[in-house]
Design a protein around this motif. Structure first.
Motif, PDB file in Angstrom:
ATOM      1  N   TYR A 152      50.487  37.446  55.518  1.00  0.00           N
ATOM      2  CA  TYR A 152      49.073  37.801  55.468  1.00  0.00           C
ATOM      3  C   TYR A 152      48.918  39.310  55.484  1.00  0.00           C
ATOM      4  CZ  TYR A 152      48.411  32.881  56.505  1.00  0.00           C
ATOM      5  OH  TYR A 152      48.451  31.505  56.448  1.00  0.00           O
ATOM      6  N   GLY A 153      48.150  39.824  54.500  1.00  0.00           N
ATOM      7  CA  GLY A 153      47.932  41.257  54.375  1.00  0.00           C
ATOM      8  C   GLY A 153      47.004  41.794  55.446  1.00  0.00           C
ATOM      9  N   GLN A 154      46.692  43.082  55.342  1.00  0.00           N
ATOM     10  CA  GLN A 154      45.856  43.753  56.335  1.00  0.00           C
ATOM     11  C   GLN A 154      44.463  43.156  56.416  1.00  0.00           C
ATOM     12  OE1 GLN A 154      47.057  46.103  58.432  1.00  0.00           O
ATOM     13  NE2 GLN A 154      49.049  45.767  57.454  1.00  0.00           N
ATOM     14  N   ASN A 155      43.975  42.606  55.288  1.00  0.00           N
ATOM     15  CA  ASN A 155      42.641  42.011  55.259  1.00  0.00           C
ATOM     16  C   ASN A 155      42.678  40.490  55.366  1.00  0.00           C
ATOM     17  OD1 ASN A 155      41.380  44.576  54.855  1.00  0.00           O
ATOM     18  ND2 ASN A 155      41.943  44.470  52.680  1.00  0.00           N
ATOM     19  N   GLY A 156      43.840  39.967  55.756  1.00  0.00           N
ATOM     20  CA  GLY A 156      43.959  38.526  55.932  1.00  0.00           C
ATOM     21  C   GLY A 156      44.248  37.762  54.656  1.00  0.00           C
ATOM     22  N   GLU A 157      44.437  38.485  53.544  1.00  0.00           N
ATOM     23  CA  GLU A 157      44.707  37.823  52.268  1.00  0.00           C
ATOM     24  C   GLU A 157      46.133  37.294  52.236  1.00  0.00           C
ATOM     25  OE1 GLU A 157      45.800  42.165  51.492  1.00  0.00           O
ATOM     26  OE2 GLU A 157      44.438  40.988  52.755  1.00  0.00           O
ATOM     27  N   LEU A 158      46.304  36.166  51.553  1.00  0.00           N
ATOM     28  CA  LEU A 158      47.633  35.565  51.445  1.00  0.00           C
ATOM     29  C   LEU A 158      48.454  36.293  50.390  1.00  0.00           C
ATOM     30  CD1 LEU A 158      49.657  33.292  52.150  1.00  0.00           C
ATOM     31  CD2 LEU A 158      48.592  31.937  50.325  1.00  0.00           C
ATOM     32  N   LEU A 159      49.665  36.706  50.768  1.00  0.00           N
ATOM     33  CA  LEU A 159      50.593  37.343  49.848  1.00  0.00           C
ATOM     34  C   LEU A 159      51.857  36.502  49.785  1.00  0.00           C
ATOM     35  CD1 LEU A 159      50.251  41.020  51.169  1.00  0.00           C
ATOM     36  CD2 LEU A 159      49.020  39.984  49.257  1.00  0.00           C
ATOM     37  N   LEU A 160      52.484  36.481  48.617  1.00  0.00           N
ATOM     38  CA  LEU A 160      53.717  35.729  48.428  1.00  0.00           C
ATOM     39  C   LEU A 160      54.888  36.689  48.262  1.00  0.00           C
ATOM     40  CD1 LEU A 160      52.494  33.003  45.879  1.00  0.00           C
ATOM     41  CD2 LEU A 160      52.425  32.948  48.374  1.00  0.00           C
ATOM     42  N   THR A 161      56.040  36.312  48.793  1.00  0.00           N
ATOM     43  CA  THR A 161      57.209  37.173  48.696  1.00  0.00           C
ATOM     44  C   THR A 161      58.483  36.346  48.769  1.00  0.00           C
ATOM     45  OG1 THR A 161      58.340  39.098  49.663  1.00  0.00           O
ATOM     46  CG2 THR A 161      57.282  37.564  51.189  1.00  0.00           C
ATOM     47  N   ARG A 162      59.553  36.871  48.188  1.00  0.00           N
ATOM     48  CA  ARG A 162      60.882  36.269  48.329  1.00  0.00           C
ATOM     49  C   ARG A 162      61.699  36.998  49.392  1.00  0.00           C
ATOM     50  NH1 ARG A 162      62.496  31.454  45.664  1.00  0.00           N
ATOM     51  NH2 ARG A 162      64.602  32.324  45.574  1.00  0.00           N
ATOM     52  N   ASP A 163      61.126  38.036  49.962  1.00  0.00           N
ATOM     53  CA  ASP A 163      61.806  38.827  50.986  1.00  0.00           C
ATOM     54  C   ASP A 163      61.650  38.136  52.334  1.00  0.00           C
ATOM     55  OD1 ASP A 163      62.791  40.648  52.762  1.00  0.00           O
ATOM     56  OD2 ASP A 163      61.574  42.338  52.069  1.00  0.00           O
ATOM     57  N   GLY A 164      62.734  37.563  52.827  1.00  0.00           N
ATOM     58  CA  GLY A 164      62.684  36.842  54.090  1.00  0.00           C
ATOM     59  C   GLY A 164      63.269  37.613  55.261  1.00  0.00           C
ATOM     60  N   SER A 165      63.256  38.940  55.197  1.00  0.00           N
ATOM     61  CA  SER A 165      63.767  39.745  56.319  1.00  0.00           C
ATOM     62  C   SER A 165      62.646  39.899  57.346  1.00  0.00           C
ATOM     63  CB  SER A 165      64.260  41.111  55.828  1.00  0.00           C
ATOM     64  OG  SER A 165      63.257  41.766  55.074  1.00  0.00           O
ATOM     65  N   PHE A 166      62.566  38.935  58.261  1.00  0.00           N
ATOM     66  CA  PHE A 166      61.510  38.897  59.262  1.00  0.00           C
ATOM     67  C   PHE A 166      62.029  39.324  60.628  1.00  0.00           C
ATOM     68  CE2 PHE A 166      60.009  35.135  56.511  1.00  0.00           C
ATOM     69  CZ  PHE A 166      59.382  35.985  55.618  1.00  0.00           C
ATOM     70  N   LYS A 167      61.108  39.403  61.577  1.00  0.00           N
ATOM     71  CA  LYS A 167      61.450  39.695  62.977  1.00  0.00           C
ATOM     72  C   LYS A 167      60.295  39.181  63.836  1.00  0.00           C
ATOM     73  CE  LYS A 167      59.393  44.329  62.838  1.00  0.00           C
ATOM     74  NZ  LYS A 167      59.616  45.772  63.032  1.00  0.00           N
ATOM     75  N   ARG A 168      60.518  39.120  65.117  1.00  0.00           N
ATOM     76  CA  ARG A 168      59.459  38.753  66.046  1.00  0.00           C
ATOM     77  C   ARG A 168      58.922  40.020  66.699  1.00  0.00           C
ATOM     78  NH1 ARG A 168      60.785  33.709  69.787  1.00  0.00           N
ATOM     79  NH2 ARG A 168      58.501  33.832  69.984  1.00  0.00           N
ATOM     80  N   ASP A 169      57.585  40.176  66.666  1.00  0.00           N
ATOM     81  CA  ASP A 169      56.989  41.383  67.238  1.00  0.00           C
ATOM     82  C   ASP A 169      56.850  41.251  68.752  1.00  0.00           C
ATOM     83  OD1 ASP A 169      54.820  39.730  67.677  1.00  0.00           O
ATOM     84  OD2 ASP A 169      53.523  40.677  66.193  1.00  0.00           O
ATOM     85  N   SER A 170      56.192  42.215  69.371  1.00  0.00           N
ATOM     86  CA  SER A 170      56.092  42.259  70.829  1.00  0.00           C
ATOM     87  C   SER A 170      55.307  41.083  71.403  1.00  0.00           C
ATOM     88  CB  SER A 170      55.439  43.576  71.267  1.00  0.00           C
ATOM     89  OG  SER A 170      54.148  43.715  70.683  1.00  0.00           O
ATOM     90  N   THR A 171      54.474  40.450  70.562  1.00  0.00           N
ATOM     91  CA  THR A 171      53.695  39.293  71.036  1.00  0.00           C
ATOM     92  C   THR A 171      54.407  37.977  70.765  1.00  0.00           C
ATOM     93  OG1 THR A 171      52.453  39.018  68.950  1.00  0.00           O
ATOM     94  CG2 THR A 171      51.564  40.574  70.579  1.00  0.00           C
ATOM     95  N   GLY A 172      55.550  38.054  70.065  1.00  0.00           N
ATOM     96  CA  GLY A 172      56.311  36.845  69.774  1.00  0.00           C
ATOM     97  C   GLY A 172      56.050  36.259  68.409  1.00  0.00           C
TER      98      GLY A 172
END
Length: 255
Positions: free
Chosen positions: A104-124
């Motif tokens: 989800y982008g800055q304005n809540g819009e749905l974005l699609l990507t093949r980049d799966g390099s994720f992490k968990r932020d400070s809130t989990g």
């Protein structure tokens, strides 16, 4: 066709080649970008301009037409799957076959990507490198996920494993557009869909945890294309200079 027409052809050719050069440079710059898809510039011939008998010889009574240049028709994206590279990170994911992760982008819009390099932020919450929230169908709010190791099954189901106990907390939501031609690049390796009604949530996606998809850019081929484009640009520039010299001669004779 007059000399002004030749200048116009040179101009369109140089503009198109410059556009292609920018595209090739972008591909090379992203040759190591996770999930990046190689882009190709497509061209179209502009309308033909029929010559007169004074401008060209007629062959067997057939009129000879010269096109008035080229125009960039668009950009095609190669959505073939890149190779999968093992990273060992529990928050790195790669999709085998078709499909896209949702963020989800800055304005809540749905974005699609093949980049799966994720992490968990400070809130989990699961986020990407830009801090955008990853689309997850959470059965337990992400901020309330228990402590433990993140485990994701091949269908995207997420569990937290702690001391041999596994707790199901949700599932990665993945999307499949009906037609890849509906995808529009919005930068940062993300896409939007022109017709969201044709976008479906996948139920049979195949995910590999601890892997990332590499770029589909062929660096050797891109370098070859760059050299060929540079030479074509130089040829157009020389033709433009020759045409300008002809103008100079004509102006001197007209004085």
């Amino acid at each position: 066709m007059n000399i002004s027409g030749i200048l116009s052809i040179n101009k369109s050719g140089m503009n198109g080649l410059q556009n292609n050069m920018d595209n090739i440079a972008n591909n090379i710059a992203n040759s190591d970008t996770v999930g990046y898809k190689n882009r190709d510039t497509t061209f179209q011939e502009l309308v033909n301009n029929q010559t007169t008998t004074q401008e060209a010889n007629l062959i067997s009574g057939t009129n000879l037409g010269l096109n008035t240049g080229v125009a960039v028709n668009g950009e095609s994206v190669n959505f073939t799957q890149g190779s999968l590279q093992q990273t060992g990170s529990a928050t790195d994911f790669a999709i085998q076959g078709q499909g896209f992760f949702g963020v989800y982008g800055q304005n809540g819009e749905l974005l699609l990507t093949r980049d799966g390099s994720f992490k968990r932020d400070s809130t989990g919450q699961l986020v990407n490198a830009s801090g955008n929230k990853v689309a997850v169908d959470a059965t337990v709010p992400e901020t309330n996920w228990p402590k433990g190791d993140l485990s994701v099954a091949s269908d995207g189901s997420i569990s937290i494993v702690n001391n041999g106990n596994s707790t199901s907390v949700g599932k990665l939501r993945m999307y499949l557009p009906q037609n890849n031609e509906d995808l529009v690049s919005v930068g940062n390796n993300n896409y939007t869909v022109t017709n969201e009604n044709q976008l479906q949530v996948m139920t049979n996606a195949s995910v590999k945890q601890g892997y990332l998809e590499t770029s589909t850019v062929d660096l050797a081929s891109s370098m070859t294309d760059m050299i060929a484009t540079q030479r074509a640009y130089q040829m157009n520039a020389k033709a433009l200079q020759s045409t300008d010299d002809m103008f100079e001669v004509i102006n001197r004779l007209a004085d």
